[in-house]
Design a protein around this motif. Structure first.
Motif, PDB file in Angstrom:
ATOM      1  N   VAL A 272       1.760  -6.002 -19.000  1.00 17.39           N
ATOM      2  CA  VAL A 272       0.690  -5.260 -18.340  1.00 17.39           C
ATOM      3  C   VAL A 272       0.480  -5.802 -16.928  1.00 17.39           C
ATOM      4  CG1 VAL A 272      -1.776  -4.744 -18.406  1.00 17.39           C
ATOM      5  CG2 VAL A 272      -0.434  -4.609 -20.507  1.00 17.39           C
ATOM      6  N   ALA A 274       2.690  -7.249 -15.060  1.00 14.76           N
ATOM      7  CA  ALA A 274       3.843  -6.838 -14.250  1.00 14.76           C
ATOM      8  C   ALA A 274       3.626  -5.423 -13.716  1.00 14.76           C
ATOM      9  CB  ALA A 274       5.121  -6.905 -15.083  1.00 14.76           C
ATOM     10  N   VAL A 275       3.089  -4.537 -14.574  1.00 10.84           N
ATOM     11  CA  VAL A 275       2.845  -3.153 -14.149  1.00 10.84           C
ATOM     12  C   VAL A 275       1.741  -3.114 -13.097  1.00 10.84           C
ATOM     13  CG1 VAL A 275       1.965  -0.926 -14.916  1.00 10.84           C
ATOM     14  CG2 VAL A 275       3.711  -2.095 -16.257  1.00 10.84           C
ATOM     15  N   MET A 277       0.876  -5.419 -11.009  1.00  8.02           N
ATOM     16  CA  MET A 277       1.433  -5.930  -9.754  1.00  8.02           C
ATOM     17  C   MET A 277       2.210  -4.828  -9.028  1.00  8.02           C
ATOM     18  SD  MET A 277       4.523  -8.654  -9.299  1.00  8.02           S
ATOM     19  CE  MET A 277       5.757  -7.446  -9.765  1.00  8.02           C
ATOM     20  N   ALA A 278       3.047  -4.114  -9.789  1.00 13.24           N
ATOM     21  CA  ALA A 278       3.877  -3.070  -9.190  1.00 13.24           C
ATOM     22  C   ALA A 278       3.024  -1.947  -8.627  1.00 13.24           C
ATOM     23  CB  ALA A 278       4.861  -2.536 -10.226  1.00 13.24           C
ATOM     24  N   VAL A 279       1.982  -1.529  -9.397  1.00 10.90           N
ATOM     25  CA  VAL A 279       1.127  -0.432  -8.943  1.00 10.90           C
ATOM     26  C   VAL A 279       0.402  -0.834  -7.664  1.00 10.90           C
ATOM     27  CG1 VAL A 279      -0.936   0.907  -9.498  1.00 10.90           C
ATOM     28  CG2 VAL A 279       0.844   0.606 -11.223  1.00 10.90           C
ATOM     29  N   ALA A 281       1.289  -3.080  -5.437  1.00 10.49           N
ATOM     30  CA  ALA A 281       2.236  -3.173  -4.320  1.00 10.49           C
ATOM     31  C   ALA A 281       2.554  -1.784  -3.774  1.00 10.49           C
ATOM     32  CB  ALA A 281       3.511  -3.872  -4.777  1.00 10.49           C
ATOM     33  N   GLY A 282       2.804  -0.848  -4.674  1.00 10.09           N
ATOM     34  CA  GLY A 282       3.127   0.510  -4.248  1.00 10.09           C
ATOM     35  C   GLY A 282       1.953   1.173  -3.542  1.00 10.09           C
ATOM     36  N   TRP A 283       0.751   0.916  -4.072  1.00  7.69           N
ATOM     37  CA  TRP A 283      -0.448   1.532  -3.520  1.00  7.69           C
ATOM     38  C   TRP A 283      -0.761   0.993  -2.135  1.00  7.69           C
ATOM     39  CZ3 TRP A 283      -5.693  -0.406  -3.077  1.00  7.69           C
ATOM     40  CH2 TRP A 283      -6.621   0.610  -2.797  1.00  7.69           C
ATOM     41  N   ALA A 285       1.357  -0.357  -0.053  1.00  9.03           N
ATOM     42  CA  ALA A 285       2.380   0.134   0.867  1.00  9.03           C
ATOM     43  C   ALA A 285       2.082   1.561   1.291  1.00  9.03           C
ATOM     44  CB  ALA A 285       3.755   0.051   0.212  1.00  9.03           C
ATOM     45  N   ALA A 286       1.637   2.383   0.325  1.00 12.13           N
ATOM     46  CA  ALA A 286       1.346   3.783   0.638  1.00 12.13           C
ATOM     47  C   ALA A 286       0.159   3.875   1.591  1.00 12.13           C
ATOM     48  CB  ALA A 286       1.055   4.557  -0.645  1.00 12.13           C
ATOM     49  N   GLY A 289       1.270   2.708   4.977  1.00 10.40           N
ATOM     50  CA  GLY A 289       2.157   3.682   5.607  1.00 10.40           C
ATOM     51  C   GLY A 289       1.391   4.891   6.120  1.00 10.40           C
ATOM     52  N   ARG A 290       0.314   5.288   5.426  1.00 11.12           N
ATOM     53  CA  ARG A 290      -0.432   6.468   5.803  1.00 11.12           C
ATOM     54  C   ARG A 290      -1.245   6.230   7.076  1.00 11.12           C
ATOM     55  NH1 ARG A 290      -4.611   9.293   2.746  1.00 11.12           N
ATOM     56  NH2 ARG A 290      -5.031   7.255   1.870  1.00 11.12           N
TER      57      ARG A 290
ATOM     58  N   ALA B  63       6.514   0.541  -8.900  1.00  8.14           N
ATOM     59  CA  ALA B  63       6.003   0.365  -7.536  1.00  8.14           C
ATOM     60  C   ALA B  63       6.487   1.473  -6.610  1.00  8.14           C
ATOM     61  CB  ALA B  63       6.427  -0.990  -6.990  1.00  8.14           C
ATOM     62  N   VAL B  66       4.721   4.899  -7.239  1.00  5.63           N
ATOM     63  CA  VAL B  66       3.273   5.012  -7.047  1.00  5.63           C
ATOM     64  C   VAL B  66       2.931   5.748  -5.755  1.00  5.63           C
ATOM     65  CG1 VAL B  66       1.202   3.681  -6.469  1.00  5.63           C
ATOM     66  CG2 VAL B  66       2.523   3.075  -8.449  1.00  5.63           C
ATOM     67  N   SER B  67       3.548   5.318  -4.644  1.00  7.57           N
ATOM     68  CA  SER B  67       3.145   5.899  -3.366  1.00  7.57           C
ATOM     69  C   SER B  67       3.457   7.393  -3.318  1.00  7.57           C
ATOM     70  CB  SER B  67       3.808   5.154  -2.204  1.00  7.57           C
ATOM     71  OG  SER B  67       5.199   5.126  -2.398  1.00  7.57           O
ATOM     72  N   VAL B 243       9.387 -11.022 -13.421  1.00 11.68           N
ATOM     73  CA  VAL B 243       8.453 -10.595 -12.366  1.00 11.68           C
ATOM     74  C   VAL B 243       8.803 -11.219 -11.018  1.00 11.68           C
ATOM     75  CG1 VAL B 243       6.454  -9.982 -13.783  1.00 11.68           C
ATOM     76  CG2 VAL B 243       6.732 -12.328 -13.041  1.00 11.68           C
ATOM     77  N   ILE B 250      10.448  -5.482  -4.980  1.00 12.77           N
ATOM     78  CA  ILE B 250       9.365  -4.559  -4.624  1.00 12.77           C
ATOM     79  C   ILE B 250       8.961  -4.760  -3.163  1.00 12.77           C
ATOM     80  CG2 ILE B 250       6.904  -4.090  -4.998  1.00 12.77           C
ATOM     81  CD1 ILE B 250       7.452  -4.522  -8.020  1.00 12.77           C
ATOM     82  N   GLN B 258       9.198   2.998   3.343  1.00 15.70           N
ATOM     83  CA  GLN B 258       8.399   3.538   4.445  1.00 15.70           C
ATOM     84  C   GLN B 258       9.280   3.844   5.660  1.00 15.70           C
ATOM     85  OE1 GLN B 258       5.198   4.324   4.298  1.00 15.70           O
ATOM     86  NE2 GLN B 258       4.938   3.537   2.218  1.00 15.70           N
ATOM     87  N   ARG B 262      10.550   7.693   7.288  1.00 12.57           N
ATOM     88  CA  ARG B 262      10.378   8.064   8.689  1.00 12.57           C
ATOM     89  C   ARG B 262      11.722   8.458   9.328  1.00 12.57           C
ATOM     90  NH1 ARG B 262       5.541   4.390   9.867  1.00 12.57           N
ATOM     91  NH2 ARG B 262       5.098   5.335   7.862  1.00 12.57           N
TER      92      ARG B 262
END
Lengths: 292, 308
Positions: A272, A274-275, A277-279, A281-283, A285-286, A289-290, B63, B66-67, B243, B250, B258, B262
């Motif tokens: 859990v 690990a997930v 952490m990944a979420v 990191a992705g969030w 970054a998003a 980036g936005r 990861a 998600v974005s 991990v 990751i 990103q 672009r």
């Protein structure tokens, strides 16, 4: 008192020996410290011992941290009563594991694993170093009894073995695989050697002077964790006359340990996390980036 | 600088891992592919045990999806109902995949099955992608119009029971095909460490006939949940998620994605797609070669894992 003999009869070794002998006082000083740390040596047989051995490894515990890429240890020792022609052997054995060995077979053009054989209690690590090649100073039975050297390593596959009487000899162990078992045994040794987990170093033990000796021990990056047994034997006339043992521990430490322990003791929590952490990191970054 | 990976139990170069994440992330950002199908074989080439490579990759895809999933969620360009049906199928697929993984591992055949799956899928995907992009390049130079596709009847699929309405996609169809597709993708995630977008997207377009504007968002939505579940299951059952490795991949991956997104908006897509296709075929060829080439050692050693 230059009481030492080199088996490699070259002028160079003799020269090195002389130099070492000259430097002996300083060497001896540093060795006594190592000797003092060494545990009481185990003695073999009854009666007054002819010789005894003390030794110490430069580390009792090897820690695997994130920058671990192998380790090199040195064993320093002293053999009281060492005579000309005596030999010293160092053996280090890692924790025993069961292993499966499979032979690849070609089926429809591709190689697949087949014919598994299970070996029980295989040492995960095995290093032997000696002053000379083992078979030059030790008898076959001494080597076999102490499972010393790659040919005498105890590798048993109990599921393929049975005992029977052959040629009038009772309790002979016979492998169902016949001569194939030799290939399997050789494969274990060969594969382990390729990973530097098994190593044999004739000449790896160096007698410095005055019964003082040293040997190097190399632990590769894939070194398994656990308790290792280190043994030093003093051989005379083909048989061991003194023995010393100690243990060495290889442990994961720091972040590596925390991660490994969590993964094995609380695997669900680990998954859990690990997930999460990944979420995250992705969030992040998003979001980052936005904004740009 | 070498870094020791606690679960894979090997040391690898830190910068190599970061740049690997960056590179594959860049490609995935540019082409909108997950990148798992490239990363997992590369990790295996580097010496990471296949079981660890596959499970860790599932974690990394969480990861990277998600974005994308968030962006589509904000634009409402995803079919939540369809996504949920696909996830339901994916849950069963992932659970079965992880079980199958354990069984194959106990039999000593997991490496073979992973390699075979990769050779099959990479060969087909790379081949199709190459033909398609080569065709697009040729058309651009010869100025021939794109051939029109005929809409065929979905005979079998329309006959299936348990029909329901998917308002966002404007479909009225049985839940069985999306469940089956979800199942397949979930099983692939567990066995191959891929998101499965390369199977799901074509299946959604050609089998389910979903409108293309919701396809990507919905597939990302499904991939996010299924890979998250796969990560948890692999960690719980096989303890093969590293991990440390996932974290490094990751970090490189999200930055690379990103940049890739672009750059991808500015360059000509067909040549790049052809290049990607060639790369996929190259990886496929290497894996196929390894399957058939006489191994360096005819014997392999394996740790016997105690059944838990």
């Amino acid at each position: 008192m230059i009481a030492r003999i080199f088996t490699g009869p070259s002028a160079l070794t003799a020269l090195v020996a002389c130099c070492l002998a000259l430097a002996a006082p300083a060497q001896a000083g540093s060795q006594t410290a190592a000797q003092a740390e060494a545990p009481v040596p185990a003695q073999e047989g009854g009666g007054p011992p002819v010789a005894r051995i003390s030794a110490a490894l430069t580390q009792d515990v090897v820690e695997i941290r994130s920058n671990f890429s192998g380790a090199e240890l040195t064993l320093f020792g002293a053999a009281a009563g060492l005579e000309d022609g005596d030999d010293i052997v160092m053996i280090v054995r890692g924790p025993q594991r069961d292993m499966r060995v499979m032979r690849k077979r070609r089926v429809l053009g591709i190689w697949i694993n087949a014919a598994p054989v299970r070996f029980e209690a295989v040492p995960s690590f095995y290093a032997v170093a000696s002053t000379r090649p083992l078979d030059e100073f030790a008898t076959f039975s001494a080597l076999r009894r102490n499972s010393m050297g790659m040919e005498h390593l105890r590798l048993s596959a109990p599921e393929t073995e049975r005992t029977e009487t052959r040629f009038g000899v009772t309790d002979m162990r016979v492998s169902d695989l016949g001569a194939d078992i030799i290939d399997y045994r050789a494969a274990v040794v060969r594969n382990k050697e390729r990973q530097d987990l098994y190593a044999e170093a004739p000449g790896g033990v160096e007698i410095i002077d005055n019964g003082l000796f040293s040997a190097r021990l190399f632990l590769p990056p894939v070194t398994p964790t656990g308790v290792y047994d280190a043994e030093v034997y003093l051989f005379r006339d083909g048989a061991p006359i003194a023995r010393w043992t100690d243990t060495l521990e290889v442990v994961k430490a720091g972040a590596e340990r925390a991660i490994y322990d969590l993964a094995h003791q609380h695997p669900l929590v680990y998954g859990v996390l690990a997930v999460i952490m990944a979420v995250l990191a992705g969030w992040i970054a998003a979001a980052f980036g936005r904004r740009q | 600088m070498q870094i020791y990976l606690p679960i894979a139990e090997i040391s690898l170069n830190l910068y190599l891992l970061l740049s690997l994440g960056l590179g594959v992330g860049f490609l995935s950002g540019m082409f909108g592919v997950g990148g798992g199908f490239l990363m997992t074989p590369i990790l295996i080439f580097l010496g990471v045990p296949p079981a660890v490579a596959v499970s860790t990759q599932a974690n990394q895809i969480v990861a990277s999806s998600v974005s994308g999933a968030l962006a589509h969620w904000r634009r409402r360009s995803l079919d939540v109902k369809m996504g949920l049906v696909l996830i339901a199928g994916g849950v069963f697929g992932s659970v079965s995949g992880v079980q199958l993984f354990s069984i194959l591992q106990a039999m000593g055949q997991i490496d073979l099955v992973i390699s075979l799956c990769y050779v099959g899928f990479l060969g087909v995907i790379g081949g199709l992608m190459f033909v398609e992009s080569a065709g697009a390049i040729r058309r651009r130079y010869s100025k021939t119009p794109r051939p029109k596709k005929k809409r065929r009847k979905r005979g079998v699929i329309d006959a299936l029971p348990f029909k329901t309405r998917f308002p966002v996609s404007g479909l009225y169809m049985s839940v069985i095909p999306p469940l089956a597709i979800g199942f397949l993708v979930g099983a692939l995630a567990a066995l191959m460490g891929v998101g499965g977008g390369f199977v799901m997207v074509p299946a959604m377009i050609y089998v389910l006939r979903m409108p293309t504007n919701v396809v990507i968002g919905t597939s990302l939505f499904q991939i996010l949940f299924v890979t998250a579940l796969t990560t948890v299951l692999q960690a719980a059952q096989n303890q093969t998620v590293d991990v440390m490795l996932a974290g490094l991949l990751i970090v490189g991956g999200v930055i690379g994605a990103q940049i890739g997104a672009r750059v991808g908006a500015k360059v000509r897509a067909e040549e790049l797609r052809a290049a990607l296709a060639l790369m996929v075929l190259l990886v496929c060829g290497k894996l196929a070669w390894d399957l058939g080439a006489t191994p360096q050692d005819l014997f392999v050693l394996m740790d016997t894992r105690e059944a838990s």
